[in-house]
Design an enzyme around this catalytic site. Sequence first.
Site, PDB file in Angstrom:
ATOM      1  N   HIS A 165     -10.032  -1.595  -7.817  1.00  0.00           N
ATOM      2  CA  HIS A 165      -9.990  -0.562  -6.776  1.00  0.00           C
ATOM      3  C   HIS A 165      -9.188   0.665  -7.204  1.00  0.00           C
ATOM      4  O   HIS A 165      -9.635   1.798  -7.033  1.00  0.00           O
ATOM      5  CB  HIS A 165      -9.408  -1.181  -5.505  1.00  0.00           C
ATOM      6  CG  HIS A 165      -9.241  -0.227  -4.367  1.00  0.00           C
ATOM      7  ND1 HIS A 165     -10.271   0.565  -3.891  1.00  0.00           N
ATOM      8  CD2 HIS A 165      -8.156   0.075  -3.585  1.00  0.00           C
ATOM      9  CE1 HIS A 165      -9.834   1.298  -2.874  1.00  0.00           C
ATOM     10  NE2 HIS A 165      -8.560   1.024  -2.679  1.00  0.00           N
ATOM     11  N   ASP A 190       0.849  -1.203   0.000  1.00  0.00           N
ATOM     12  CA  ASP A 190       0.000   0.000   0.000  1.00  0.00           C
ATOM     13  C   ASP A 190       0.881   1.248   0.000  1.00  0.00           C
ATOM     14  O   ASP A 190       2.092   1.170   0.176  1.00  0.00           O
ATOM     15  CB  ASP A 190      -0.913  -0.030   1.241  1.00  0.00           C
ATOM     16  CG  ASP A 190      -2.165   0.814   1.041  1.00  0.00           C
ATOM     17  OD1 ASP A 190      -2.301   1.454  -0.029  1.00  0.00           O
ATOM     18  OD2 ASP A 190      -3.010   0.843   1.946  1.00  0.00           O
TER      19      ASP A 190
HETATM   20 FE1  N7H Z   1      -7.407   1.969  -1.163  1.00  0.00          FE
HETATM   21  N1  N7H Z   1      -5.795  -2.470  -0.106  1.00  0.00           N
HETATM   22  O1  N7H Z   1      -4.741  -2.681   0.399  1.00  0.00           O
HETATM   23  O2  N7H Z   1      -6.632  -3.342  -0.371  1.00  0.00           O
HETATM   24  N2  N7H Z   1      -5.796   0.872  -1.793  1.00  0.00           N
HETATM   25  N3  N7H Z   1      -7.788   0.604   0.279  1.00  0.00           N
HETATM   26  N4  N7H Z   1      -8.895   3.137  -0.422  1.00  0.00           N
HETATM   27  N5  N7H Z   1      -6.920   3.426  -2.465  1.00  0.00           N
HETATM   28  C1  N7H Z   1      -4.917   1.251  -2.773  1.00  0.00           C
HETATM   29  O3  N7H Z   1      -1.723   2.481  -5.186  1.00  0.00           O
HETATM   30  C2  N7H Z   1      -7.137  -0.582   0.508  1.00  0.00           C
HETATM   31  C3  N7H Z   1      -9.720   2.858   0.616  1.00  0.00           C
HETATM   32  C4  N7H Z   1      -7.567   4.626  -2.619  1.00  0.00           C
HETATM   33  O4  N7H Z   1      -3.766   6.495  -7.260  1.00  0.00           O
HETATM   34  C5  N7H Z   1      -3.974   0.214  -2.962  1.00  0.00           C
HETATM   35  O5  N7H Z   1      -0.908   3.065  -3.246  1.00  0.00           O
HETATM   36  C6  N7H Z   1      -7.678  -1.216   1.690  1.00  0.00           C
HETATM   37  C7  N7H Z   1     -10.719   3.866   0.772  1.00  0.00           C
HETATM   38  C8  N7H Z   1      -6.866   5.443  -3.584  1.00  0.00           C
HETATM   39  O6  N7H Z   1      -3.771   4.584  -8.303  1.00  0.00           O
HETATM   40  C9  N7H Z   1      -4.267  -0.786  -2.088  1.00  0.00           C
HETATM   41  C10 N7H Z   1      -8.655  -0.385   2.162  1.00  0.00           C
HETATM   42  C11 N7H Z   1     -10.480   4.790  -0.223  1.00  0.00           C
HETATM   43  C12 N7H Z   1      -5.792   4.684  -4.012  1.00  0.00           C
HETATM   44  C13 N7H Z   1      -5.441  -0.373  -1.335  1.00  0.00           C
HETATM   45  C14 N7H Z   1      -8.719   0.751   1.281  1.00  0.00           C
HETATM   46  C15 N7H Z   1      -9.310   4.327  -0.951  1.00  0.00           C
HETATM   47  C16 N7H Z   1      -5.843   3.428  -3.295  1.00  0.00           C
HETATM   48  C17 N7H Z   1      -2.841   0.177  -3.989  1.00  0.00           C
HETATM   49  C18 N7H Z   1      -9.550  -0.535   3.347  1.00  0.00           C
HETATM   50  C19 N7H Z   1     -11.210   6.036  -0.566  1.00  0.00           C
HETATM   51  C20 N7H Z   1      -4.717   5.100  -5.018  1.00  0.00           C
HETATM   52  C21 N7H Z   1      -1.621   0.854  -3.459  1.00  0.00           C
HETATM   53  C22 N7H Z   1      -9.429  -1.450   4.261  1.00  0.00           C
HETATM   54  C23 N7H Z   1     -12.495   6.252  -0.349  1.00  0.00           C
HETATM   55  C24 N7H Z   1      -5.151   4.787  -6.420  1.00  0.00           C
HETATM   56  C25 N7H Z   1      -1.402   2.245  -4.011  1.00  0.00           C
HETATM   57  C26 N7H Z   1      -4.143   5.324  -7.398  1.00  0.00           C
HETATM   58  C27 N7H Z   1      -4.931   2.417  -3.464  1.00  0.00           C
HETATM   59  C28 N7H Z   1      -6.122  -1.087  -0.341  1.00  0.00           C
HETATM   60  C29 N7H Z   1      -9.597   1.765   1.449  1.00  0.00           C
HETATM   61  C30 N7H Z   1      -8.720   5.008  -1.985  1.00  0.00           C
HETATM   62  C31 N7H Z   1      -3.458  -2.079  -1.993  1.00  0.00           C
HETATM   63  C32 N7H Z   1      -7.278  -2.527   2.333  1.00  0.00           C
HETATM   64  C33 N7H Z   1     -11.829   3.891   1.823  1.00  0.00           C
HETATM   65  C34 N7H Z   1      -7.231   6.840  -4.013  1.00  0.00           C
END
Ligand code: N7H
Length: 427
Positions: free
Chosen positions: A288, A154
């Site tokens: 996602h 992440d």
């Molecule tokens: Fe997410 N995950 O680990 O499953 N997220 N996220 N997220 N997320 C991202 O690109 C995760 C949540 C965003 O610019 C990655 O840095 C988990 C919420 C945004 O390309 C991974 C949870 C919201 C991005 C996860 C969670 C977001 C992003 C890839 C909750 C907004 C960047 C790593 C438990 C409402 C997208 C990365 C981009 C990336 C995970 C929540 C948003 C692995 C586990 C609630 C904007």
Amino acid sequence: MHFLTVLYTFLALGGISSAASTPQRRAASGLLFNPPGFAPLPSPTTHRGPQPLVAGGTPSLNTSNIQGDILGQASNANALGDPAPIENNWEPVFVDTSSLHGVFLIGANDNTTINAALNQITTALGDSITELYSLQAQARPGAEQGHEHFGFLDGISQPGVEGFTTNPVNGQIVVPAGVILVGEDGDNAGRPAWAKDGSFLAFRQLQQLVPEFNKFLLDNAVFVTGVNGIEEGSELLGARMMGRWKSGTPVELSPLHDNLTIAGDPNLINNFNFTLAGDNSLCPFAAHIRKTNPRSDLSNTAVDPHRIIRGGTPYGPEVTADEAASNVTSIQRGLAFVAYQSNIAQGFQFLQQTWANNPNFLGHPNFPLPGFDPIIGANHGQERFTQGLDPANQTRNITLVQDFIVSRGGEYFFSPSLSAIINTIAA
Ligand code: N7H
């Protein structure tokens, strides 16, 4: 930076003015709160968020209208897709926030430093504060450090901030500073002058059902030529749900197998757009990272206002052998989600409500509807459909009958700049 330990401590504050002039108070730069000057609450009955600080000695400040931001998260839960009633799932501290006034986020590499910082804060503020709730977060151990509990790396993609990010890595979009920081170019919300360079903080305690998620991937493994066996098929499904392999490598650049060369290079891992195939054969529209940052699918002017800076940390222990064997979670673990933006309605709320929870987004005339974000999309606890996850059958509907991320609630706060703390709040 990956913190070994982060402690989130939620506090009620009272009589803040008594401590406001001490040097120690000035050192408490991690104080996040819903401050004066953001005061026009809609009505005592509809406002469920943190109350403004109203202690004596607080400067009289412009009270511009930011109601969209200061309505508390509990009043927003339905729109965020959380199951009702929230009392069933949310931590009580977030259900009734009438005495929740602030939060300290304390991060360090070891518990001793965390405890020393907490001690410094409680000593300085004495009985003017009461701890309501504390959440102990920590980086995962060993090779999993930096990965969240599902196993994915992440914190890879963060927007650069114009005027502050001097050396963006390849593929890092630099957004107008006002997208993240209050009062900078691009933020036209008219906040009080002292709030300049602060940022709104959306906090969510998001439980992750890891054994259940892993079972789902195995049960629904997807296959194409070159992807063999249930392990590879389930890894592929997980990667297509996320848009990245567990190493962080984007599926847009490496669609069928992980690629550790890409993962290991900061100038490759985030250097992509979604136009390579012009469709969703490389990365599903529902993934996602495509739902929450559609990149070149939309224009910069359509995407930039909705970028956020994420600072979440995992909480809870590793999956136990019993949980792995039974495929059932018995101990709570998840992500202490933290997002900064100048406008919560445009940032966190928009991403969750308008993109992740919207089955029509990102619609493309030549492809079936994507359905919900399979990671964070929420439908009030009811099942969610997704399409495009199976590379061999784009119209296959993979329905998620259970949420693998369960909201335990959260709240919205304002994180002031250091100069606001020193010159205005503590003056
Ligand atoms: Fe997410 N995950 O680990 O499953 N997220 N996220 N997220 N997320 C991202 O690109 C995760 C949540 C965003 O610019 C990655 O840095 C988990 C919420 C945004 O390309 C991974 C949870 C919201 C991005 C996860 C969670 C977001 C992003 C890839 C909750 C907004 C960047 C790593 C438990 C409402 C997208 C990365 C981009 C990336 C995970 C929540 C948003 C692995 C586990 C609630 C904007």
